[in-house]
Design an enzyme around this catalytic site. Structure first.
Site, PDB file in Angstrom:
ATOM      1  N   GLU A   1     -25.583  21.603 -35.591  1.00  0.00           N
ATOM      2  CA  GLU A   1     -27.414  20.451 -35.397  1.00  0.00           C
ATOM      3  C   GLU A   1     -27.865  21.359 -34.732  1.00  0.00           C
ATOM      4  OE1 GLU A   1     -26.692  15.808 -35.169  1.00  0.00           O
ATOM      5  OE2 GLU A   1     -24.468  16.505 -34.182  1.00  0.00           O
TER       6      GLU A   1
ATOM      7  N   ASP B   1     -31.844  17.589 -36.457  1.00  0.00           N
ATOM      8  CA  ASP B   1     -31.685  18.051 -34.908  1.00  0.00           C
ATOM      9  C   ASP B   1     -31.979  19.588 -35.099  1.00  0.00           C
ATOM     10  OD1 ASP B   1     -30.953  15.955 -33.009  1.00  0.00           O
ATOM     11  OD2 ASP B   1     -28.918  15.097 -34.136  1.00  0.00           O
TER      12      ASP B   1
ATOM     13  N   ARG C   1     -18.484   9.445 -38.099  1.00  0.00           N
ATOM     14  CA  ARG C   1     -18.699  10.104 -36.561  1.00  0.00           C
ATOM     15  C   ARG C   1     -18.697   9.924 -35.187  1.00  0.00           C
ATOM     16  NH1 ARG C   1     -25.162  12.668 -36.707  1.00  0.00           N
ATOM     17  NH2 ARG C   1     -25.717  10.686 -36.124  1.00  0.00           N
TER      18      ARG C   1
ATOM     19  N   ASP D   1      -6.459   6.742 -32.819  1.00  0.00           N
ATOM     20  CA  ASP D   1      -5.554   5.300 -32.570  1.00  0.00           C
ATOM     21  C   ASP D   1      -5.914   4.207 -33.426  1.00  0.00           C
ATOM     22  OD1 ASP D   1      -3.774   6.688 -31.127  1.00  0.00           O
ATOM     23  OD2 ASP D   1      -4.184   5.863 -29.622  1.00  0.00           O
TER      24      ASP D   1
ATOM     25  N   HIS E   1     -25.633   6.781 -33.800  1.00  0.00           N
ATOM     26  CA  HIS E   1     -26.606   6.496 -33.287  1.00  0.00           C
ATOM     27  C   HIS E   1     -27.120   5.513 -34.146  1.00  0.00           C
ATOM     28  CE1 HIS E   1     -28.660  10.374 -32.433  1.00  0.00           C
ATOM     29  NE2 HIS E   1     -28.619  10.982 -33.240  1.00  0.00           N
TER      30      HIS E   1
END
Length: 274
Positions: free
Chosen positions: A156, A182, A77, A91, A52
């Protein structure tokens, strides 16, 4: 001779090595400078968000570099539980990864496979090209990569709550993180993350996961709610966000120093003269 380096301790290791709940904050601005300021705050961990927030691979890399060396653990996240995105984040050098919207044990197992090299998983091998191995300056990175990565799943939805024990029981999932906002929306209570039914559901998840021996965290900006979840047994809690702190603090400045147009003059506020 190249300089040999060691991987930083994972969030999994930090949680296992302490009896104190770990307190952290979101970094959602996309700014490496802001991330570095927050890294020196004295908090335990930062959540660098790419779901977000205006973050891509380049800005995430910059923030990881900015906070490196500070006594704080960065957790990143992902925007979605996608194998290719997970590979790219790993990576980059992401050691602690949070996957949003994990509803089932099957999804959790897929993400475990995404962070592991064959034959245990499906992570593509590019260590010679990647910051994760410090371009092959971490000894035996391919053989020890699992030791350098911790994986967390975010709960969530009502489906995730119903499956929380199965998700927590997946080998390779190092902990769960609960998102009340959520979850509230999934329960038909949009914007009411402090509703008693939402709080009760979160607390039930905390108890269930803790009973299974896995660390469990939660997002809780309101101090009273955070204290309640800590008392319920949460091992790690987010208590603020860089963008929210800036928004509220700047609003407070405006309210303090700008006279409302319809209100009386406030002679206590000094006026500048030019």
């Amino acid at each position: 001779m190249p300089i040999r380096v060691a991987a930083e301790p994972t969030f999994r290791a930090v949680l296992a090595g302490t009896t104190r709940a770990q307190i952290g904050m979101w970094v959602c601005s996309g700014s490496a400078l802001v991330a570095e300021i927050c890294a020196g705050s004295g908090l335990d961990w930062l959540l660098i968000d790419t779901e977000h927030s205006p973050n891509g691979l380049e800005s995430t890399l910059s923030q990881l570099q900015a906070v490196h060396g500070y006594p704080i653990v960065p957790l990143v996240r992902a925007p979605i539980g996608d194998r290719i995105i997970v590979k790219q984040l790993l990576d980059l050098g992401v050691q602690n990864l949070l996957i949003p919207m994990v509803d089932t044990a099957e999804q959790a197992r897929d993400m475990v496979a995404a962070v592991r090299y064959p034959p245990l998983g499906v992570r593509g091998v590019g260590s010679a090209l990647a910051r994760a191995s410090r371009w092959n300056r971490i000894d035996d990175y391919l053989a020890r990569a699992d030791d350098t990565i911790s994986l967390f799943a975010q709960i969530e939805t009502t489906d995730a709550v119903a499956n929380v024990a199965e998700i927590a029981g997946v080998d390779g999932i190092d902990g769960l993180f609960i998102g009340p906002s959520d979850l509230a929306a999934s329960m038909g209570l949009l914007g009411q993350q402090d509703h008693p039914d939402v709080v009760a559901s979160v607390e039930q998840c905390i108890r269930t996961v803790a009973t299974l021996g896995k660390p469990v965290g939660v997002n809780a900006f309101a101090p009273g709610t955070a204290a309640r979840y800590l008392a319920a047994g949460a091992h790690f809690v987010l208590v603020g966000a860089d963008v929210a702190i800036l928004a509220r603090a700047s609003e407070k400045l405006a309210a303090t120093f700008i006279r409302p147009s319809s209100g009386p003059a406030d002679d206590s506020v000094p006026r500048l003269s030019y």
